[in-house]
Design an enzyme around this catalytic site. Structure first.
Site, PDB file in Angstrom:
ATOM      1  N   TRP A  19      -2.374   6.305  -0.243  1.00  0.00           N
ATOM      2  CA  TRP A  19      -2.756   5.714   1.050  1.00  0.00           C
ATOM      3  C   TRP A  19      -3.945   6.509   1.588  1.00  0.00           C
ATOM      4  O   TRP A  19      -3.941   7.743   1.500  1.00  0.00           O
ATOM      5  CB  TRP A  19      -1.560   5.775   2.007  1.00  0.00           C
ATOM      6  CG  TRP A  19      -1.710   4.868   3.188  1.00  0.00           C
ATOM      7  CD1 TRP A  19      -2.079   5.236   4.444  1.00  0.00           C
ATOM      8  CD2 TRP A  19      -1.470   3.460   3.216  1.00  0.00           C
ATOM      9  NE1 TRP A  19      -2.106   4.129   5.265  1.00  0.00           N
ATOM     10  CE2 TRP A  19      -1.732   3.023   4.538  1.00  0.00           C
ATOM     11  CE3 TRP A  19      -1.079   2.513   2.259  1.00  0.00           C
ATOM     12  CZ2 TRP A  19      -1.603   1.691   4.926  1.00  0.00           C
ATOM     13  CZ3 TRP A  19      -0.954   1.187   2.656  1.00  0.00           C
ATOM     14  CH2 TRP A  19      -1.218   0.789   3.972  1.00  0.00           C
ATOM     15  N   HIS A  49       4.661   9.633   0.360  1.00  0.00           N
ATOM     16  CA  HIS A  49       4.576   8.168   0.267  1.00  0.00           C
ATOM     17  C   HIS A  49       3.544   7.749  -0.772  1.00  0.00           C
ATOM     18  O   HIS A  49       2.826   6.762  -0.607  1.00  0.00           O
ATOM     19  CB  HIS A  49       4.252   7.578   1.648  1.00  0.00           C
ATOM     20  CG  HIS A  49       5.323   7.875   2.656  1.00  0.00           C
ATOM     21  ND1 HIS A  49       6.368   7.018   2.910  1.00  0.00           N
ATOM     22  CD2 HIS A  49       5.549   8.985   3.408  1.00  0.00           C
ATOM     23  CE1 HIS A  49       7.174   7.570   3.802  1.00  0.00           C
ATOM     24  NE2 HIS A  49       6.695   8.765   4.126  1.00  0.00           N
ATOM     25  N   ASP A  55      11.067   4.906   1.666  1.00  0.00           N
ATOM     26  CA  ASP A  55      10.886   5.232   3.079  1.00  0.00           C
ATOM     27  C   ASP A  55      12.260   5.417   3.707  1.00  0.00           C
ATOM     28  O   ASP A  55      13.147   4.582   3.519  1.00  0.00           O
ATOM     29  CB  ASP A  55      10.214   4.075   3.823  1.00  0.00           C
ATOM     30  CG  ASP A  55       8.716   3.997   3.565  1.00  0.00           C
ATOM     31  OD1 ASP A  55       8.196   4.826   2.790  1.00  0.00           O
ATOM     32  OD2 ASP A  55       8.091   3.101   4.160  1.00  0.00           O
ATOM     33  N   HIS A  59      10.646   7.659   8.875  1.00  0.00           N
ATOM     34  CA  HIS A  59       9.207   7.423   8.680  1.00  0.00           C
ATOM     35  C   HIS A  59       8.581   6.822   9.945  1.00  0.00           C
ATOM     36  O   HIS A  59       7.471   7.162  10.327  1.00  0.00           O
ATOM     37  CB  HIS A  59       9.034   6.480   7.488  1.00  0.00           C
ATOM     38  CG  HIS A  59       7.628   6.301   7.018  1.00  0.00           C
ATOM     39  ND1 HIS A  59       6.643   7.241   7.152  1.00  0.00           N
ATOM     40  CD2 HIS A  59       7.044   5.255   6.365  1.00  0.00           C
ATOM     41  CE1 HIS A  59       5.512   6.794   6.625  1.00  0.00           C
ATOM     42  NE2 HIS A  59       5.730   5.594   6.151  1.00  0.00           N
ATOM     43  N   HIS A 163       7.343  -2.177   9.188  1.00  0.00           N
ATOM     44  CA  HIS A 163       8.163  -0.973   8.961  1.00  0.00           C
ATOM     45  C   HIS A 163       9.221  -0.812  10.062  1.00  0.00           C
ATOM     46  O   HIS A 163      10.390  -0.562   9.790  1.00  0.00           O
ATOM     47  CB  HIS A 163       7.285   0.278   8.949  1.00  0.00           C
ATOM     48  CG  HIS A 163       6.691   0.604   7.618  1.00  0.00           C
ATOM     49  ND1 HIS A 163       5.414   0.269   7.274  1.00  0.00           N
ATOM     50  CD2 HIS A 163       7.203   1.264   6.544  1.00  0.00           C
ATOM     51  CE1 HIS A 163       5.161   0.695   6.044  1.00  0.00           C
ATOM     52  NE2 HIS A 163       6.220   1.303   5.583  1.00  0.00           N
ATOM     53  N   GLU A 175       8.934   1.403  -2.123  1.00  0.00           N
ATOM     54  CA  GLU A 175       7.532   0.988  -2.165  1.00  0.00           C
ATOM     55  C   GLU A 175       6.877   1.553  -3.419  1.00  0.00           C
ATOM     56  O   GLU A 175       7.370   2.495  -4.033  1.00  0.00           O
ATOM     57  CB  GLU A 175       6.804   1.499  -0.917  1.00  0.00           C
ATOM     58  CG  GLU A 175       7.366   0.894   0.365  1.00  0.00           C
ATOM     59  CD  GLU A 175       6.781   1.493   1.633  1.00  0.00           C
ATOM     60  OE1 GLU A 175       6.622   0.751   2.610  1.00  0.00           O
ATOM     61  OE2 GLU A 175       6.500   2.710   1.651  1.00  0.00           O
TER      62      GLU A 175
HETATM   63 ZN    ZN Z   1       6.357   4.774   2.405  1.00  0.00          ZN
END
Ligand code: ZN
Length: 220
Positions: A19, A49, A55, A59, A163, A175
């Site tokens: 990310w 992540h 998650d 989170h 989320h 994920e």
């Molecule tokens: Zn995540």
């Protein structure tokens, strides 16, 4: 009849995609046989992540459960892989046709599996779960949701909302799956995230095997 196990987790290596505002993966030999040390010992450094991971409610919810509180039944047992044809977003309309059931572990196989893991560049327009579809999943009371890129929510839209809706309802999230080698259908799932105390997320190994229609056998 059961098939063999399929690894649906992605390899972890330096330079792999992550990310954008999360740390890069570093794997450093801090002891090395070639330098005269008694053993090879590596130091691993990565965001919680990155790659295939889970998650925890924490989170996005300050007082949410940490990943060490994950009930094992969440990620071990029957699961179904659903094909998503929409090229951008998972919408309630598409999910309705699939007749998801309460308590199910559901994995969405989108175009991401084929498209997003090909190289190390972050893909911004990956297929994500719309906030409306997240509400629908909560309404159906599914147990676990898996997606085949780095987030259940979008990069531009519904990142926080999706989320919050899912984690706030007690749905645990997997994920960063790669479902390219998996056909839609019924499987046995084993996904075990690292038992990091209080973690908002943790890397996980995830595997599937076709369960056929009857009971799974012990062999394999
Ligand atoms: Zn995540």
């Amino acid at each position: 009849m059961t098939g063999s196990w399929i690894d649906i987790s992605v390899p972890i290596y330096p330079g792999m995609v992550h990310w954008p505002d999360n740390p890069a993966v570093r794997i450093e030999r801090i002891q090395d046989l070639s330098r005269g040390d008694a053993a090879n010992v590596s130091k691993l450094e990565m965001g919680a992540h990155t790659g295939t991971h889970m998650d925890a409610p924490r989170h996005f919810l300050a007082d949410g459960a940490g990943l060490d509180e994950l009930p094992l039944v969440t990620t071990i047992g029957p699961a179904r892989v659903f094909p998503i044809v929409h090229p951008r977003t998972i919408l309630p309309e598409e999910l309705e046709a699939h007749r998801l059931r309460a308590g199910e572990r559901v994995l969405f196989r989108t175009q991401n599996s084929e498209r997003c893991w090909k190289d190390n560049r972050f893909v911004e327009d990956f297929v994500y779960i719309s906030a409306a579809a997240a509400q629908y999943l909560v309404q159906l009371q599914v147990r676990t949701v898996g997606i085949d890129y780095l987030s259940v929510g979008g990069y531009v839209h519904d990142g926080v909302e999706t989320h919050r809706i899912l984690l706030g309802a007690g749905i645990w999230l997997i994920e960063g799956l790669n479902l390219a080698a998996v056909k839609p259908g019924a499987y046995e799932l084993v996904c075990l995230p690292l038992r990091v105390v209080g973690a908002d997320g943790a890397p996980a190994r995830a595997i599937l095997r076709p369960s056929g229609r009857g009971k799974a056998s012990k062999a394999g």
